[in-house]
Write an enzyme that holds these catalytic residues in place. Structure first.
Site, PDB file in Angstrom:
ATOM      1  CB  SER A 229      48.545  49.506  40.308  1.00  0.00           C
ATOM      2  OG  SER A 229      48.621  48.746  39.111  1.00  0.00           O
ATOM      3  CG  ASP A 230      42.521  46.652  41.384  1.00  0.00           C
ATOM      4  OD1 ASP A 230      42.692  45.691  40.597  1.00  0.00           O
ATOM      5  OD2 ASP A 230      41.498  46.783  42.063  1.00  0.00           O
ATOM      6  CD1 TRP A 231      45.328  43.381  35.409  1.00  0.00           C
ATOM      7  CD2 TRP A 231      45.893  43.514  37.554  1.00  0.00           C
ATOM      8  NE1 TRP A 231      46.307  42.427  35.657  1.00  0.00           N
ATOM      9  CE2 TRP A 231      46.669  42.491  36.964  1.00  0.00           C
ATOM     10  CE3 TRP A 231      46.090  43.794  38.901  1.00  0.00           C
ATOM     11  CZ2 TRP A 231      47.610  41.735  37.660  1.00  0.00           C
ATOM     12  CZ3 TRP A 231      47.022  43.058  39.612  1.00  0.00           C
ATOM     13  CH2 TRP A 231      47.769  42.046  39.001  1.00  0.00           C
TER      14      TRP A 231
END
Length: 744
Positions: A229-231
């Protein structure tokens, strides 16, 4: 080391959950009893941004000292696949030296709107350019045993409300434009990870989108790696696991553990689904555990490479009357705060702590007679009268003015989109005043995204440097003095007006919905097809030498077209040329752009040298996505090849045919199939047409010119009005579909 299945069998449920959840912001959880260490994931599209020990979690203000390379917007302007691979290999070396296991890059989202605040971190408005260069970047990094994370998957084309807005894209545009570069990288380079984006896609959060993350990415494209995932992109962990998101970063600790445990206990999540993600994260850790001792790298050597990349990528947009290169005897007035305090990198997660920033002013003063005036304050929009007057005086007293203009950092950064494409007021006023007193003005632009240039006719030369990295000053001096012949090309269009941009009416108009009404007509596909004048077209870039194109030849091989042409350097400088091949589809029964880039090749030519440039265009490059059938389609028929220096500067053209003789491409026949389609394939359906008496009806209508034109534009059920019985129509449809079935 034990295989993944054996490890998974021995793990507790809590350990499994830890494996698919980040630790301490940048790390994965270790499994020391199985010999598996934590691995470190770090930002890195334009250099390694690894936080120092004890720094803030984001590491934005205290990261390790490293090489600040040019932004990807500039690197893509090189159109150089070999350079992209070499850049990747050096990033891999630096990552190894710093103990980094996975580099979070490259970013390859399409530049749908020039207002996109993160455009400096992306490559192009064209998916072929982004996909081809990113593939080489990934291969280069991973050849050093360091993983990559291709991002942000997918349709993350704006920054405002990026966590919650839905990118609403119809199937054809999604496939042909926004997924195409990712597909290219996955199939040709197999990145270690793909990073899912923050946004929703057609109403479903990307992190929970099974169709995107599993059906397309894995099952259709054959992705073997880990989806990360993106953060803080994951809102609901259980749906994201079901969708195929394997590693949540940075994780929500006890909250995530409790959520997954409860879902398994309630029967809402099968433990086997969790195990599948554990398996993929384990493979990531095993494949990219860096067993080498971290060491040092020669920062001066890598600084020189940053200089080389920038020099090969900067774009000469204008050069009236051969203003450049600067003549040795000219006195130079260097004007603009950006000459002394350059913007060499973008803001946000790609921002690195550079080793050695060489300013353009310092570089130009090495062997040149330069007089400097600040001209303006970079972080202000109002004119400082004292600085303004000094700059105008400097322009009056020197033969050649090099005027540095560009956006302040707060104009463009991760997390925010731009509001306009104009230079700040004080810079525009300064340009007007300088141009009034000196016609020999070279403008040097420093900007993450494109700048509108209604002032272009007031100056003699324009050099686009984007954000050129820590060695950008030296690279620019190389260009301006002629030590390096400029060869960069625009990987995006510079329009005349923001109102001309195809997404102008919908971009950022709603906080919740981003509607891609322009469909496939993004960037040059729109301007070229609609014949809308632009400031500088896609692929544009001048040289200090000239090139001549001849002898275009196209041969159809087994599954590719082999295209060759001769390119000659006809000028007085050695130089690099970027040969661009565009194809116009003249045959498919759907709207098509006038031209689409289908191949490009960069070649180096000495003065007077001729090279035969040969490229291959696979048949697959001619495909288009049929939203009705939900399949890719390639049509036999007429096409046109355009070879040249930009989308507008076409030097050679030639018609060609795709002829594969694969049998019918007809879809199934139904009552709304048009009479014209039946007539076009009359030989195929001859027996069925005779059997049901339709051949005579068609003949009768064809014999009457008025009826022929009318019925060609009507469905076959319309033949009922001229005597065809409904039962005969239905039986013909059954027989016709049986014929098609036998030929498929």
């Amino acid at each position: 080391m034990e295989d993944n299945n054996t490890i998974i069998e021995k793990l507790s449920l809590e350990d499994k959950i830890k494996i698919v959840t980040g630790k301490e912001f940048w790390y994965t959880h270790p499994l020391e009893k199985f010999g598996l260490k934590s691995i470190l994931l770090t930002d890195g599209p334009s250099g390694i941004r690894k936080q120092n020990e004890g720094a803030d979690a984001l590491g934005l203000t205290d990261s390790v000292e490293t090489i600040g390379f040019p932004s990807l917007a500039l690197i893509a302007s090189s159109f150089d696949k070999t350079l992209a691979n070499q850049y990747g290999r050096l990033l891999g070396d630096i990552a190894n030296s710093e103990g980094v296991n996975v580099l979070l890059g490259p970013g390859i989202n399409i530049k749908r709107s020039p207002l996109g605040g993160r455009n400096f971190e992306y490559m192009s408005e064209d998916p072929l350019v982004a996909g081809a260069l990113a593939s080489e970047y990934v291969k280069g990094v991973q050849s050093k045993g360091v993983g990559t994370s291709v991002k942000h998957f997918a349709a993350n084309n704006r920054e405002n409300q990026r966590f919650t807005s839905s990118s609403n894209v119809e199937d054809r545009a999604l496939r042909e434009i926004y997924l195409s570069a990712f597909e290219k990288v996955v199939k040709s380079a197999q990145p270690a990870t793909v990073m899912s984006s923050y946004n929703l896609l057609n109403g479903t959060a990307v992190s929970e989108n099974k169709w995107l993350l599993t059906d397309v990415l894995r099952n259709e494209w054959g992705f073997k790696g880990t989806v990360v995932s993106d953060w803080s992109a994951v809102k609901n962990r259980v749906p994201s696991l079901k969708a195929g998101l394997n590693l949540e970063m940075p994780g929500k600790d006890e909250y995530t553990t409790a959520e997954i445990k409860k879902a398994i206990a309630d029967g809402d999540l099968e433990e086997g689904v969790l195990d599948q993600s554990v398996d993929r994260v384990l493979s990531l850790i095993k494949n990219y555990q860096n067993e080498q001792d971290t060491g040092s790298y020669d920062k001066d050597e890598y600084h020189e490479f940053a200089r080389e990349i920038a020099g090969k990528s900067m774009i000469l947009l204008k050069n009236e009357n051969e203003t450049l290169p600067i003549k040795p005897e000219e006195s130079i007035g260097v004007i603009g705060a950006l000459a002394q305090n350059p913007r060499h990198q973008g803001g946000g997660s790609s921002k690195v702590n550079p080793y050695k920033v060489t300013t353009p002013l310092h570089a130009l003063r090495q062997g040149m007679n330069c007089n400097y005036a600040e001209g303006y304050k970079i972080d202000e929009i109002n004119t400082d009268e004292s600085l303004f007057s000094e700059a105008v005086k400097t322009a009056e007293n020197n033969a050649h003015v090099v005027l540095f203009l560009g956006y302040p950092e707060n104009y463009e950064t991760e997390g925010l989109d731009k509001e306009n494409l104009n230079l700040p007021e004080n810079q525009r006023a300064l340009l007007e005043a300088v141009a009034e007193v000196n016609r020999n003005v070279t403008v040097v632009l420093q900007n993450g995204g494109i700048v509108l240039a209604p002032w272009a006719d007031k100056v003699s030369a324009i050099v686009e440097t984007y954000l050129p990295g820590e060695a950008g000053g030296e690279a620019l001096a190389d260009i301006l003095t002629g030590r390096v012949n400029p060869s960069g090309r625009l990987a995006e269009t510079v329009p005349k007006r923001i109102e001309d941009v195809p997404s102008y009416l919908s971009f950022n108009q709603s906080k919740q919905e981003e509607n891609y009404y322009e469909g496939i007509y993004v960037g040059y596909r729109y301007y070229d097809t609609k014949k809308i004048p632009v400031q500088y077209p896609f692929g544009h870039g001048l040289s200090y030498t000239t090139f001549e194109y001849n002898h275009l030849n196209i041969e159809q091989k087994e599954d590719v077209f082999e295209i060759s042409c001769d390119v000659k350097n006809t000028g007085s400088y050695d130089g690099d040329e970027v040969v661009q091949l565009y194809v116009g589809n003249k045959t498919s029964d759907i709207d098509m752009p006038s031209k689409e880039l289908r191949a490009f090749e960069r070649v180096s030519l000495k003065q007077g040298e001729t090279q035969t440039v040969t490229v291959k265009i696979p048949f697959d490059s001619l495909r288009w996505y049929n939203s009705r059938t939900q399949k890719w389609q390639i049509d036999d028929g007429e096409y046109e090849m355009y070879v040249g220096r930009s989308i507008e500067d076409i030097r050679l053209t030639q018609e060609f045919k795709l002829e594969r003789n694969l049998g019918t491409e007809l879809e199934w026949i139904h009552q709304d199939t048009y009479v014209s389609e039946i007539v076009e394939n009359q030989d195929m359906f001859e027996e069925a047409l005779q059997k049901h008496g339709i051949d005579q009806l068609i003949k009768a209508t064809n014999d009457d010119e008025g009826l022929a034109a009318l019925f060609e534009n009507m469905p076959i059920r319309s033949l009922i009005m001229v005597g065809l019985k409904t039962e005969n129509l239905n039986r013909f449809i059954e027989d016709a579909n049986e014929i098609i079935k036998n030929q498929k």
